[in-house]
Design an enzyme around this catalytic site. Structure first.
Site, PDB file in Angstrom:
ATOM      1  N   LYS A 175      40.629   8.131  43.454  1.00 42.78           N
ATOM      2  CA  LYS A 175      39.454   7.701  44.212  1.00 42.78           C
ATOM      3  C   LYS A 175      38.231   7.822  43.319  1.00 42.78           C
ATOM      4  O   LYS A 175      37.933   8.889  42.795  1.00 42.78           O
ATOM      5  CB  LYS A 175      39.271   8.570  45.454  1.00 42.78           C
ATOM      6  CG  LYS A 175      37.975   8.303  46.224  1.00 42.78           C
ATOM      7  CD  LYS A 175      37.782   9.319  47.359  1.00 42.78           C
ATOM      8  CE  LYS A 175      36.414   9.173  48.010  1.00 42.78           C
ATOM      9  NZ  LYS A 175      36.179  10.197  49.047  1.00 42.78           N
TER      10      LYS A 175
ATOM     11  N   ASP B  50      28.552   8.527  47.170  1.00 39.16           N
ATOM     12  CA  ASP B  50      28.936   8.311  48.570  1.00 39.16           C
ATOM     13  C   ASP B  50      27.820   8.750  49.509  1.00 39.16           C
ATOM     14  O   ASP B  50      27.644   9.928  49.791  1.00 39.16           O
ATOM     15  CB  ASP B  50      30.210   9.091  48.896  1.00 39.16           C
ATOM     16  CG  ASP B  50      30.672   8.848  50.329  1.00 39.16           C
ATOM     17  OD1 ASP B  50      30.239   7.837  50.926  1.00 39.16           O
ATOM     18  OD2 ASP B  50      31.455   9.667  50.836  1.00 39.16           O
TER      19      ASP B  50
ATOM     20  N   LYS C 127      25.553  10.013  55.835  1.00 34.67           N
ATOM     21  CA  LYS C 127      25.748  11.458  55.868  1.00 34.67           C
ATOM     22  C   LYS C 127      24.454  12.145  56.304  1.00 34.67           C
ATOM     23  O   LYS C 127      23.360  11.689  55.969  1.00 34.67           O
ATOM     24  CB  LYS C 127      26.149  11.970  54.476  1.00 34.67           C
ATOM     25  CG  LYS C 127      27.523  11.529  54.014  1.00 34.67           C
ATOM     26  CD  LYS C 127      27.815  12.072  52.626  1.00 34.67           C
ATOM     27  CE  LYS C 127      29.161  11.572  52.116  1.00 34.67           C
ATOM     28  NZ  LYS C 127      30.294  12.138  52.869  1.00 34.67           N
TER      29      LYS C 127
ATOM     30  N   ASP D 134      32.171  12.377  44.098  1.00 32.22           N
ATOM     31  CA  ASP D 134      33.207  11.729  44.901  1.00 32.22           C
ATOM     32  C   ASP D 134      34.118  10.821  44.073  1.00 32.22           C
ATOM     33  O   ASP D 134      34.986  10.154  44.613  1.00 32.22           O
ATOM     34  CB  ASP D 134      32.558  10.933  46.041  1.00 32.22           C
ATOM     35  CG  ASP D 134      33.427  10.920  47.292  1.00 32.22           C
ATOM     36  OD1 ASP D 134      34.317  11.778  47.404  1.00 32.22           O
ATOM     37  OD2 ASP D 134      33.209  10.053  48.152  1.00 32.22           O
TER      38      ASP D 134
ATOM     39  N   ASP E 277      32.026   6.246  56.452  1.00 28.00           N
ATOM     40  CA  ASP E 277      32.102   7.420  55.580  1.00 28.00           C
ATOM     41  C   ASP E 277      33.552   7.841  55.327  1.00 28.00           C
ATOM     42  O   ASP E 277      33.799   8.759  54.555  1.00 28.00           O
ATOM     43  CB  ASP E 277      31.310   8.592  56.183  1.00 28.00           C
ATOM     44  CG  ASP E 277      31.030   9.690  55.170  1.00 28.00           C
ATOM     45  OD1 ASP E 277      31.046   9.387  53.963  1.00 28.00           O
ATOM     46  OD2 ASP E 277      30.802  10.846  55.580  1.00 28.00           O
TER      47      ASP E 277
ATOM     48  N   GLU F  40      35.615   6.167  53.590  1.00 30.06           N
ATOM     49  CA  GLU F  40      35.741   5.020  52.678  1.00 30.06           C
ATOM     50  C   GLU F  40      36.772   5.232  51.576  1.00 30.06           C
ATOM     51  O   GLU F  40      37.335   4.277  51.048  1.00 30.06           O
ATOM     52  CB  GLU F  40      34.370   4.695  52.058  1.00 30.06           C
ATOM     53  CG  GLU F  40      33.973   5.488  50.824  1.00 30.06           C
ATOM     54  CD  GLU F  40      33.872   6.990  51.048  1.00 30.06           C
ATOM     55  OE1 GLU F  40      34.152   7.753  50.106  1.00 30.06           O
ATOM     56  OE2 GLU F  40      33.519   7.408  52.165  1.00 30.06           O
TER      57      GLU F  40
ATOM     58  N   ARG G 126      39.764   6.373  51.598  1.00 31.02           N
ATOM     59  CA  ARG G 126      41.108   5.893  51.934  1.00 31.02           C
ATOM     60  C   ARG G 126      41.205   4.371  51.851  1.00 31.02           C
ATOM     61  O   ARG G 126      42.286   3.820  51.649  1.00 31.02           O
ATOM     62  CB  ARG G 126      41.491   6.400  53.327  1.00 31.02           C
ATOM     63  CG  ARG G 126      40.655   5.883  54.473  1.00 31.02           C
ATOM     64  CD  ARG G 126      40.765   6.748  55.713  1.00 31.02           C
ATOM     65  NE  ARG G 126      40.124   8.056  55.525  1.00 31.02           N
ATOM     66  CZ  ARG G 126      40.126   9.024  56.434  1.00 31.02           C
ATOM     67  NH1 ARG G 126      40.729   8.831  57.600  1.00 31.02           N
ATOM     68  NH2 ARG G 126      39.527  10.168  56.208  1.00 31.02           N
TER      69      ARG G 126
END
Length: 515
Positions: free
Chosen positions: A277, A282, A289, A300, A359, A361, A363
């Site tokens: 990933k 993010d 967030k 991230d 959020d 995201e 996956r």
């Protein structure tokens, strides 16, 4: 990275700024560990008593500096580092204990030019552990440090030295002509350098590490180490139907990338695929967030950094296994073009996903990359991601979760992580949690029930892995970025979590122990 030398000369004969010895907790007080005998002799056999008088107990993480006795050592200072409980007569120190002690000492010696490490190195495994710990512990990230203070004046030499890594490490007791010792130290050097590569990328702020910039870093390494590379830009992603990666990245001015980097060996019998990933920042997207949760979101992309470093490690070590890394790179930002909660994305696999929370995201980008990786029919796939806060709540900040579609493989990956010195824990994927991701408009939703959120994320990813492909998922959300103080060989900031586990997997696969 610190320069490394192996030496068979005694600790007292080392021309260095500091000699490092180990001290353990004995039944009646501190005990000088193997490797420090000559230093103890220089103190007239009273080193343990001296340390005891100074309040040292030999506890893990403890360091005590004391001046060398007149004429006894060629180094002016001795650093005693705690090893914890002393092992029994027929036992040796745990390898992770040695790694942490060496790392603790290296951190304590920041700014020192040369240090001789006289810790217990009874065999090649111990040589590797001490080398690895010392090199990892000497890491520092100073790219953005100015030589000037806020008023425009130059910083003092003391201030500069405090942030400089240990320059030279001498490993006392390691034999440079012993093939096993030499190979162990060389492997540790490669591993430490590649963990440092991952840490550097994680620590780099998002304004400098966009998806395009990350891909450029990979291109440079691929050229240097003769790796195969393919970079798919936004046009290629759109043509290929990578709806997950494009959907996450479409709200940013910095377009996404999917990078494939591969190490191949002519005598390889197995192939493993690693998927990372790579969300370079993010914000949460439209599902923004809350305040206080954005400041460290440059990390991230830690999974992609770990995969990248592991593939380069495999190449540098010449492992007889084919290792393909897939880096799903995107920036998750809110804008007029961003994916909205309720939107439906058409994934590379052909499945559709209702995005209920932007959020969640990671996956989505992983799903596209996993599907693409499966097309090459690897013998196993492992993905690595800072995926869920739920995993942090479950396992804390120092342990990552291991999920898999194969119980035996999950156990293997967990055991390999423990061997490598990375704390992990096998986690289940209860099938009843799949129901929570049912969508009235698409094949699946990107979130489900809040309880067990880390497990739900694993179930989502499983939907995009071919049934006949062995797969494991590492959720490194806890240990990937250390917001607390440094400990052992782990610095504050990016840690490089997952790199050593992936390299160990590649090594064991090359040896024929897996698959």
């Amino acid at each position: 990275m610190s320069a490394l030398t192996l030496s068979t000369s005694s600790a007292t004969a080392q021309r260095a700024d500091v000699v490092v010895i180990g001290v353990a907790k004995g039944a009646k007080g501190p005990v000088v560990a193997l490797g420090g005998e000559s230093v103890d002799k220089a103190y007239g056999g009273k080193l343990a008593a001296t340390l005891d008088a100074l309040g040292a107990a030999g506890s893990e993480g403890e360091t005590t500096k004391l001046p060398a006795p007149d004429g006894g050592l060629k180094a002016p200072v001795v650093l005693a580092v705690g090893l914890g409980e002393a092992p029994g007569k027929a036992e040796s120190y745990d390898l992770e204990t040695l790694r942490r002690a060496a790392g603790t000492a290296a951190r304590a010696l920041s700014g020192t030019k040369k240090a001789a490490f006289a810790l217990p190195v009874e065999d090649a495994a111990a040589v590797a552990a001490v080398t690895e710990g010392a090199l990892l512990g000497s890491y520092s990230f100073t790219t953005y440090r100015s030589d000037s203070d806020a008023k425009g004046g130059k910083r003092s030499a003391k201030d500069k030295g405090a942030s400089a890594p240990l320059a030279e490490i001498v490993l006392v007791g390691a034999k440079p002509r012993d093939k096993a010792h030499k190979a162990a130290a060389e492997r540790a050097e490669v591993l430490a350098a590649e963990v440092a590569r991952a840490r550097d990328l994680i620590n780099t702020p998002s304004n400098d590490l966009t998806p395009i910039a990350f891909a450029d870093h990979v291109r440079e390494a691929a050229k240097q180490h003769s790796l195969n590379i393919e970079v798919m830009d936004e046009a290629a992603l759109a043509k290929g139907g990578y709806g997950g990666i494009l959907g996450v990245g479409q709200g940013s001015d910095n377009p996404p990338r999917l990078v494939r980097i591969g190490h191949t060996h002519p005598k390889a019998k197995k192939t493993i695929a690693l998927v990372g990933k790579g969300i370079t920042y993010d914000s949460g997207g439209i599902s923004l967030k809350p305040a206080g949760h954005n400041e460290t979101m440059k990390c991230d992309m830690s999974g992609a950094a770990a995969v990248f470093a592991a593939v380069v490690s495999a190449a540098r070590l010449g492992l007889r296994v084919n290792v393909t890394g897939w880096l799903a790179l995107a920036e998750n930002m809110p804008s007029g073009s961003a994916t909205r909660p309720g939107d439906v994305l058409s994934m590379y696999s052909g499945k559709t996903v209702e995005v209920l929370n932007t959020d969640a995201e990671g996956r989505l980008v992983l799903a596209d990359a996993l599907t693409r990786a499966c097309e090459e029919s690897p013998d196993a796939i492992v993905d690595v991601a800072t995926l869920t806060g739920a995993m942090v709540l479950a396992l804390g900040n120092r342990t990552f979760g291991v999920l898999s579609n194969d119980d035996a493989f999950r156990t293997t990956v967990h055991e390999l992580a423990e061997e490598a010195g990375e704390a992990s824990w096998p986690m289940p994927m209860p099938t009843h949690l799949r129901k929570g991701m049912e969508s009235p408009v698409a094949d699946i939703a990107n979130i489900g029930e809040r309880p067990g959120g880390g497990l739900v994320a694993g179930l989502f990813l499983k939907e995009f892995v071919d049934e006949d492909v062995v797969w494991a998922h590492l959720d490194i959300a806890g240990p990937a970025f250390n917001e607390a103080g440094p400990f052992g060989y782990t610095p504050k900031g990016g840690t490089g979590s997952g790199v050593r586990t992936l390299v160990r997997l590649a090594e064991r696969t090359a040896a024929g122990d897996i698959g």
